[in-house]
Write an enzyme that holds these catalytic residues in place. Sequence first.
Site, PDB file in Angstrom:
ATOM      1  N   CYS A 172       1.360   4.272   1.599  1.00 47.08           N
ATOM      2  CA  CYS A 172       0.862   3.394   0.543  1.00 47.08           C
ATOM      3  C   CYS A 172       1.907   2.971  -0.475  1.00 47.08           C
ATOM      4  CB  CYS A 172      -0.349   4.006  -0.130  1.00 47.08           C
ATOM      5  SG  CYS A 172      -0.053   5.658  -0.780  1.00 47.08           S
ATOM      6  N   ASP A 227      -4.910  -4.361  -1.298  1.00 52.91           N
ATOM      7  CA  ASP A 227      -4.383  -3.099  -0.772  1.00 52.91           C
ATOM      8  C   ASP A 227      -3.642  -3.357   0.526  1.00 52.91           C
ATOM      9  OD1 ASP A 227      -3.751  -0.568  -0.078  1.00 52.91           O
ATOM     10  OD2 ASP A 227      -5.767   0.246  -0.242  1.00 52.91           O
ATOM     11  N   HIS A 279      -3.231   7.547  -3.981  1.00 57.30           N
ATOM     12  CA  HIS A 279      -3.023   6.258  -3.316  1.00 57.30           C
ATOM     13  C   HIS A 279      -2.303   5.316  -4.280  1.00 57.30           C
ATOM     14  CE1 HIS A 279      -3.692   3.417  -0.186  1.00 57.30           C
ATOM     15  NE2 HIS A 279      -4.547   2.638  -0.867  1.00 57.30           N
TER      16      HIS A 279
END
Lengths: 314, 654
Positions: free
Chosen positions: B410, B470, B454
């Site tokens: 991430c 995302d 995250h």
Amino acid sequence: MTEMRLDHLSVHKLLNHMVDQAGEIILGKKPKIKLALSCLLAGGHLLLEDLPGVGKTTLARTLAHLLGLDFKRVQFTSDLLPADVIGASIYDKKSGQFHFQHGPIFTQILLADEINRATPKAQSALLEGMEENQVSVDGETRPLPHPFFVIATQNPISHIGVFPLPESQLDRFMMCLSLDYPSFEAEREMLKGEDRRSLIQNLSCTLTPEQIIAIRNMVNRVQVSDALLDYLQNIIAQTRNDPSNNGGLSPRGSLALLKGAKSWAFLENRDYTLPEDIQAVFPSIIFHRFSSHVGQHDKAKEKAEEILRNVPVP
Amino acid sequence: MSNKINPYYINQSSTRLLLLTFLFSSLPHLTRVPPLLVALIVAFALWRLIISRYSLATPGIYLRLSLIIISVVLIFFSHSSTIGREAGLSMLLIMLALKLVEIKTKRDTLLFLYLNYFVVVTNFLYSQSILISLYLFTVVWLITTTIIAVNRQGSEIRFRAHMRVSGLLITQAIPLMLVMFVLFPRISGPLWKLPKSESDGKTGLSENMSPGDISKLIKSNKIAFRVKFTSAIPETKNRYWRGPVLSHFNGRAWTVDRQLSRRIMYHHPKSTLSTYTITLEPNYSKLLPALDTPVSWPNSGFMSSEHVIYAFQTVNNRFQYQLSSSNKPISRQTLPGKIRNRYLQLPQSYNPLSTTFISNFRRQHPNDISLVNNLLQYFRNNKFIYTLQPPKLGKHSVDEFMFKTRRGFCEHYANAFVVMMRMAKIPARVVTGYQGGVYNKLGDYFIVRQSDAHAWAEVWIDNQGWRRIDPTAAVSPDRIERGIEASLNDDSAWTGVLYSTNSRFTGVALYWDNMRNGWNQWVLGYGETLQNEMLAMLGLLSAGWLSKTITLAVIVGGLLLLIALYYRYRDSFKRVEKSQAIYNRFCRKLSSADLPREPWEGPKDYVIRISAARADLHTEADKITKLYIQIRYADQPSTEKIKELAHYVKYFKP
């Protein structure tokens, strides 16, 4: 004034020595002397009742002397007035004021000799002093010395010229003792020996007033178990339940019984009380309280024994 | 040996017991004390064993003094201090071990054991979990047992019997403990705060993100917070827990831009709400995670202009707060030029390849939205791999990642995406936080762990406001849909953590966590607020700590007094009764010897009469009577005396 530090053992020795010394003067009457002493140590007033001439006054004088207390004597007669006991305010010509003239009651041990020869009015002059440790004269309250004991002697009621003490006043005496005639041997020794009165002068006074107060505190601390209180209350109940009595022992009487028993236990060199202690003082506690309705001393003595026999020791 | 040992001398089995007790009470501490000092403690303990084994003398005063000095010096060298939690603990344990060596008297032994209770308490400075509490409870039992055993040293009674007695004692103390727990005044404030050491490892999100930070976090199985929803539960793909927003990039690390992150005073929620309660584990920062995007927050905190909730004070203890959030993106019509420029900030002369790539890309997609979508599409189509063990990146991290390695997780994706957005002159920022969470059916709440950490991106679309993008979801949709385990397909070195994280899905683990949650909320979280609620429930007005203390003292004192009086009188009453029964037996024996006691006859008179009648009985009868009198009339009803009385009466043969 600090409380004397006395240990139990030395006090006990001292007291025993006192009983012995008194026993030298009033021969063969040690148990009675001990009872009288326990009455005084418990802070109670003592009544001596017997025939004239058996040594009541001698006993009173001996005790007063041994305790080392200030002592005064009043001879009660039928014409005695309260002011003769308590004192009176007298006008002083010079200062033009009234001055209180202290009567004989302002002492530590008052011997009221032949108390029942005086009229009830004169007798009651003692009342307040005995109970409250103070007297009120001309609207003024005056404290009595501390400690204050009354030792009174009285002639048997059957004698001529006596005013029987009212029950209310009798109840104020903790114990009543009779001395009885001396035994054959004791009388012989007395006859051979010196004059009793002069012997008293030779006694050593061994205690101070502060010590007496300390000893009284020690007596107060003698332990009483629940079992013993049970026994005491059973005895008191017994005196109250008996229909032949006109009322039983008053609460003041039961307090006197407890105090007397503690004091007796103390003289026996114990710091706890036994049923035997109660049994020892019980007759003298109820003697005067019952004798008025029983009539005779012998009967009162029998009564005491009967009551004790009817109450089992727990 | 020339030195004679004291009359009181702990025997070998007691010594072993003392050592065992010490071992168990300090066992959890052994990892917290430097190995050198542990060795010292062990050496002292062994010394004690040898002293006891060979009946040697304990060390003299000068030896002891020098040992103390040496110990203090060693402590100072190990901790570079003699105060503070760690150094203090070392000091306590070493001094206790020294005490062990010098034990001579019973008082020493008892002092040592009482101090062990204190060692037990110090364990709570480090952990207050259920398991450690249960363990320490057992240790308290052991210490109590040892105290009893030491007091009865030399008797034949077995250790198990002592354990039973101490177990009973502790059980009797439990009601008292509960009363104390409920009523003991809680003061919110620094008085009850645990001391915290500088070296204490913190886990959690921080205000900057450099490569590798999040992958470290992901390996931690620690719980970040628990959430209980009071409204409908949002879907997994929407459960983004917002943490620090990072807007400043120095080429390597992302940090919070203070200019952009200011406290905002008001906020107008416009869309549907999720309401929920978060129980946050201490994170030693001011961050309060919230579901993206929060619209209301607790009074003890505020919201920043980047929509992050901060507490006014550092969260050093477990903290519970209520929030509500909207599932719609934050909409704002315009972005003032100054702010816009800050969101376009990039360091000079970094990532030349990407700059060229993006300017080409921009030419193909002049529309912002289509640019975003196509860049995500690019990630999807170019074999990017989601892995927690990406290769190391050099200075031009975005270039290397985009065109060379194409492996990362991430933070790499968020980093690359936001940098490229800014190259394309689209305002963008990195948002860190947590994503997902595991649902616990038993307690109806979510567990969010550090491993759920995250990072994602937010881009500004004109007339729409900030939109959450995302990029990780584009590469590995599983990460978002099913959690981190499902998304990892190439890692072998990570099996240890994987195993443990997998196990948390089993029923037992969830049950266990539910218990822990209850423990946290009702035992550890039982503070001033909860106590006041509880007292109100019991009908007591919420009172100040002083009246609480008085109430506590009255209740506890009264309770103890009642118990004490009960035992005092029950026992002495029984004893007196018993003594009378024994005395009556004595009287019956005499009665059959024709010396019955008259019912009115006192014991002293009776014994005089007996002695008069039967001189041979005098000694025995006198002894019995004296004992009886002491028990019954002198108020000394001790068990020993009754036993003695019973013994004499039993062998009394008139």
